[in-house]
Write a protein that holds these residues in place. Structure first.
Motif, PDB file in Angstrom:
ATOM      1  N   SER A   2      26.958  33.466  17.615  1.00 41.45           N
ATOM      2  CA  SER A   2      27.727  32.380  18.221  1.00 41.45           C
ATOM      3  C   SER A   2      28.770  32.873  19.226  1.00 41.45           C
ATOM      4  CB  SER A   2      28.439  31.610  17.107  1.00 41.45           C
ATOM      5  OG  SER A   2      29.207  32.540  16.370  1.00 41.45           O
ATOM      6  N   ALA A   3      28.898  34.197  19.344  1.00 43.28           N
ATOM      7  CA  ALA A   3      29.963  34.711  20.216  1.00 43.28           C
ATOM      8  C   ALA A   3      29.643  34.457  21.688  1.00 43.28           C
ATOM      9  CB  ALA A   3      30.147  36.203  19.984  1.00 43.28           C
ATOM     10  N   LYS A   4      30.633  34.684  22.543  1.00 45.16           N
ATOM     11  CA  LYS A   4      30.370  34.456  23.967  1.00 45.16           C
ATOM     12  C   LYS A   4      30.281  35.778  24.727  1.00 45.16           C
ATOM     13  CE  LYS A   4      35.215  33.910  24.868  1.00 45.16           C
ATOM     14  NZ  LYS A   4      36.334  33.062  25.115  1.00 45.16           N
ATOM     15  N   VAL A   5      29.602  35.703  25.854  1.00 43.33           N
ATOM     16  CA  VAL A   5      29.503  36.865  26.745  1.00 43.33           C
ATOM     17  C   VAL A   5      30.040  36.414  28.105  1.00 43.33           C
ATOM     18  CG1 VAL A   5      27.877  38.365  27.964  1.00 43.33           C
ATOM     19  CG2 VAL A   5      27.540  37.915  25.539  1.00 43.33           C
ATOM     20  N   LEU A  17      30.511  37.038  32.212  1.00 44.75           N
ATOM     21  CA  LEU A  17      30.027  37.758  33.403  1.00 44.75           C
ATOM     22  C   LEU A  17      31.013  37.467  34.536  1.00 44.75           C
ATOM     23  CD1 LEU A  17      26.379  37.916  34.678  1.00 44.75           C
ATOM     24  CD2 LEU A  17      28.247  37.526  36.257  1.00 44.75           C
ATOM     25  N   ASN A  18      31.751  38.477  34.948  1.00 46.05           N
ATOM     26  CA  ASN A  18      32.699  38.329  36.059  1.00 46.05           C
ATOM     27  C   ASN A  18      32.147  39.021  37.294  1.00 46.05           C
ATOM     28  OD1 ASN A  18      34.646  37.104  34.457  1.00 46.05           O
ATOM     29  ND2 ASN A  18      35.637  39.049  33.935  1.00 46.05           N
ATOM     30  N   LEU A  19      32.211  38.301  38.414  1.00 47.53           N
ATOM     31  CA  LEU A  19      31.782  38.934  39.660  1.00 47.53           C
ATOM     32  C   LEU A  19      32.902  38.756  40.676  1.00 47.53           C
ATOM     33  CD1 LEU A  19      29.171  40.315  40.794  1.00 47.53           C
ATOM     34  CD2 LEU A  19      28.646  38.141  41.845  1.00 47.53           C
ATOM     35  N   SER A  20      33.369  39.859  41.259  1.00 44.68           N
ATOM     36  CA  SER A  20      34.423  39.724  42.263  1.00 44.68           C
ATOM     37  C   SER A  20      34.118  40.638  43.432  1.00 44.68           C
ATOM     38  CB  SER A  20      35.783  40.073  41.661  1.00 44.68           C
ATOM     39  OG  SER A  20      35.746  41.390  41.193  1.00 44.68           O
ATOM     40  N   SER A  21      34.679  40.296  44.597  1.00 50.71           N
ATOM     41  CA  SER A  21      34.413  41.163  45.746  1.00 50.71           C
ATOM     42  C   SER A  21      35.691  41.426  46.529  1.00 50.71           C
ATOM     43  CB  SER A  21      33.333  40.556  46.643  1.00 50.71           C
ATOM     44  OG  SER A  21      33.827  39.447  47.316  1.00 50.71           O
ATOM     45  N   THR A  22      35.826  42.664  46.967  1.00 46.41           N
ATOM     46  CA  THR A  22      36.944  43.028  47.839  1.00 46.41           C
ATOM     47  C   THR A  22      36.358  43.236  49.236  1.00 46.41           C
ATOM     48  OG1 THR A  22      36.645  45.378  47.435  1.00 46.41           O
ATOM     49  CG2 THR A  22      38.115  44.211  45.925  1.00 46.41           C
ATOM     50  N   SER A  23      37.103  43.857  50.139  1.00 45.93           N
ATOM     51  CA  SER A  23      36.604  43.989  51.513  1.00 45.93           C
ATOM     52  C   SER A  23      35.368  44.899  51.597  1.00 45.93           C
ATOM     53  CB  SER A  23      37.703  44.513  52.424  1.00 45.93           C
ATOM     54  OG  SER A  23      38.151  45.755  51.921  1.00 45.93           O
ATOM     55  N   ASP A  24      35.218  45.815  50.624  1.00 41.62           N
ATOM     56  CA  ASP A  24      34.054  46.701  50.731  1.00 41.62           C
ATOM     57  C   ASP A  24      33.261  46.901  49.434  1.00 41.62           C
ATOM     58  OD1 ASP A  24      35.935  48.149  49.429  1.00 41.62           O
ATOM     59  OD2 ASP A  24      36.066  49.775  50.897  1.00 41.62           O
ATOM     60  N   THR A  25      33.719  46.312  48.321  1.00 41.54           N
ATOM     61  CA  THR A  25      33.048  46.561  47.044  1.00 41.54           C
ATOM     62  C   THR A  25      32.820  45.270  46.252  1.00 41.54           C
ATOM     63  OG1 THR A  25      34.263  48.648  46.950  1.00 41.54           O
ATOM     64  CG2 THR A  25      33.168  47.975  44.933  1.00 41.54           C
ATOM     65  N   ILE A  26      31.680  45.219  45.563  1.00 42.49           N
ATOM     66  CA  ILE A  26      31.428  44.096  44.643  1.00 42.49           C
ATOM     67  C   ILE A  26      31.502  44.659  43.227  1.00 42.49           C
ATOM     68  CG2 ILE A  26      29.766  42.368  43.893  1.00 42.49           C
ATOM     69  CD1 ILE A  26      28.664  42.318  46.663  1.00 42.49           C
ATOM     70  N   VAL A  27      32.271  43.985  42.391  1.00 48.57           N
ATOM     71  CA  VAL A  27      32.443  44.465  41.018  1.00 48.57           C
ATOM     72  C   VAL A  27      31.831  43.448  40.043  1.00 48.57           C
ATOM     73  CG1 VAL A  27      34.112  45.194  39.262  1.00 48.57           C
ATOM     74  CG2 VAL A  27      34.598  45.604  41.686  1.00 48.57           C
ATOM     75  N   LEU A  28      30.907  43.933  39.230  1.00 54.28           N
ATOM     76  CA  LEU A  28      30.260  43.067  38.237  1.00 54.28           C
ATOM     77  C   LEU A  28      30.649  43.564  36.852  1.00 54.28           C
ATOM     78  CD1 LEU A  28      28.063  41.070  37.175  1.00 54.28           C
ATOM     79  CD2 LEU A  28      26.364  42.800  37.679  1.00 54.28           C
ATOM     80  N   GLU A  29      31.281  42.667  36.073  1.00 55.56           N
ATOM     81  CA  GLU A  29      31.672  43.052  34.710  1.00 55.56           C
ATOM     82  C   GLU A  29      30.914  42.203  33.706  1.00 55.56           C
ATOM     83  OE1 GLU A  29      36.413  44.065  35.459  1.00 55.56           O
ATOM     84  OE2 GLU A  29      35.798  42.085  34.771  1.00 55.56           O
ATOM     85  N   ILE A  30      30.405  42.840  32.666  1.00 52.83           N
ATOM     86  CA  ILE A  30      29.767  42.090  31.582  1.00 52.83           C
ATOM     87  C   ILE A  30      30.525  42.442  30.300  1.00 52.83           C
ATOM     88  CG2 ILE A  30      27.651  41.767  30.230  1.00 52.83           C
ATOM     89  CD1 ILE A  30      26.164  42.289  32.953  1.00 52.83           C
ATOM     90  N   ILE A  31      31.142  41.413  29.726  1.00 51.60           N
ATOM     91  CA  ILE A  31      32.064  41.647  28.604  1.00 51.60           C
ATOM     92  C   ILE A  31      31.557  40.939  27.363  1.00 51.60           C
ATOM     93  CG2 ILE A  31      34.465  41.330  27.828  1.00 51.60           C
ATOM     94  CD1 ILE A  31      35.156  41.088  30.887  1.00 51.60           C
ATOM     95  N   ASP A  32      31.538  41.657  26.233  1.00 46.61           N
ATOM     96  CA  ASP A  32      31.204  40.983  24.976  1.00 46.61           C
ATOM     97  C   ASP A  32      32.273  41.266  23.930  1.00 46.61           C
ATOM     98  OD1 ASP A  32      30.414  43.193  23.021  1.00 46.61           O
ATOM     99  OD2 ASP A  32      29.031  43.653  24.666  1.00 46.61           O
ATOM    100  N   PHE A  33      32.224  40.496  22.853  1.00 43.84           N
ATOM    101  CA  PHE A  33      33.227  40.635  21.788  1.00 43.84           C
ATOM    102  C   PHE A  33      32.515  40.995  20.486  1.00 43.84           C
ATOM    103  CE2 PHE A  33      34.538  37.866  25.147  1.00 43.84           C
ATOM    104  CZ  PHE A  33      35.777  38.387  25.483  1.00 43.84           C
ATOM    105  N   GLY A  34      31.552  41.895  20.627  1.00 42.65           N
ATOM    106  CA  GLY A  34      30.689  42.264  19.504  1.00 42.65           C
ATOM    107  C   GLY A  34      31.180  43.459  18.710  1.00 42.65           C
ATOM    108  N   ILE A  35      30.230  44.235  18.220  1.00 42.99           N
ATOM    109  CA  ILE A  35      30.556  45.307  17.260  1.00 42.99           C
ATOM    110  C   ILE A  35      31.288  46.501  17.898  1.00 42.99           C
ATOM    111  CG2 ILE A  35      28.608  44.714  15.732  1.00 42.99           C
ATOM    112  CD1 ILE A  35      27.166  47.223  16.828  1.00 42.99           C
ATOM    113  N   GLY A  36      31.226  46.637  19.205  1.00 38.62           N
ATOM    114  CA  GLY A  36      31.871  47.765  19.878  1.00 38.62           C
ATOM    115  C   GLY A  36      31.189  49.088  19.562  1.00 38.62           C
TER     116      GLY A  36
END
Ligand code: ADP
Length: 260
Positions: free
Chosen positions: A173-176, A178-197
């Motif tokens: 039932s947990a959530k995941v 997905l963050n996507l952000s861009s600066t002048s020269d880079t795109i950053v994709l983050e995938i975050i979970d709240f699982g077992i680590g």
């Protein structure tokens, strides 16, 4: 005269050394080719019997469900194990084939320019929205352009691997995120979970082949997903990094150059 003799000797030994190197490289290419063909043949030969066994297991399972068989539950459990183990073998064969193809330079690589935001939304739509058993993916976008120059298939493989891990190692039932952000020269994709680590001492080995952290008992896997995700991300001119805290969750960050 001595000088001329020495330099002509140098040229000859250089030529011999070059020929030896070229021979060794040719031998290595030949061996790589042989290995790829072998892995490819074995995995194709495995596929048909595996499909047959899986279909038979499913039929037995349906039969057990419809008939009131004595010890039906115990048998049903056994059949489930057969199906799961077959899925594991097929997953492993596919991953080994992917790596072998890559090692021998046979991976198709056709970079094109595309919008990573639309691409991520498509991946989420196609793979997760219809599966009610999975936790939800929350998407956040920050920036105006998300154009990358990359091979779509390899990009999808890498992102899906990371997303699948985020789901696999989390409560249903947990959530995941997905963050996507861009600066002048880079795109950053983050995938975050709240699982077992992941335990701290395992962090350095996570991108090695066949490595699985010590807390993954009971979770199916091959230990090849992160290795392939990293290889394909690098091929697409990107980087990948993982941060994790045991019992709290995991964040994978991928960075790609913005294609202006
Ligand atoms: P696997 O097929 O075992 O999931 P991967 O190569 O994808 O293999 O990952 C390697 C190991 O890293 C996993 O076995 C698991 O221990 C750990 N791991 C990867 N992603 C996560 C995650 N999101 N949460 C917890 N552990 C993870």
């Amino acid at each position: 005269l001595i000088e001329i003799q020495t330099s002509s000797r140098d040229v000859t030994s250089k030529k011999i050394a070059e020929e030896a190197i070229e021979k060794a490289l040719a031998k290595e290419r030949e061996l790589n080719e042989l290995r790829t063909n072998l892995v490819s043949t074995i995995s194709h030969e495995f596929r048909t019997p595996m499909t047959t066994i899986r279909t038979s297991a499913e039929l037995i399972s349906m039969y057990l469900e419809n008939q009131n068989v004595v010890n039906g539950n115990r048998l049903q459990k056994r059949v489930t194990i057969i199906t799961e183990e077959i899925d594991r073998i097929v997953e492993l064969m596919n991953a080994v084939l992917t790596i072998s193809k890559e090692d021998s330079g046979k991976t198709n690589f056709n970079p094109t320019s595309f919008d990573l935001k639309e691409f991520c939304l498509e991946i989420v739509d196609n793979n997760y929205l219809n599966n009610l058993n999975l936790p939800m993916v929350i998407t956040n976008f920050n920036g105006s352009t998300f154009t990358v120059n990359a091979d779509k298939k390899l990009m999808e493989y890498a992102i899906l691997n990371i997303l699948n891990n985020a789901f696999k190692y989390s409560e249903k039932s947990a959530k995941v995120i997905l963050n996507l952000s861009s600066t002048s020269d880079t795109i950053v994709l983050e995938i975050i979970d709240f699982g077992i680590g992941i335990p701290k001492e395992d962090h350095v080995k996570l991108f090695n082949t066949f490595f699985r952290a010590s807390n993954t008992d009971g979770f199916q896997g091959t230990g090849l997903g992160l290795y392939i995700a990293k290889t394909f991300t690098k091929k697409n001119s990107g980087t990948i990094a993982l941060e994790s805290e045991l019992g709290k969750g995991t964040k994978v960050t991928m960075k790609f150059p913005l294609n202006k």
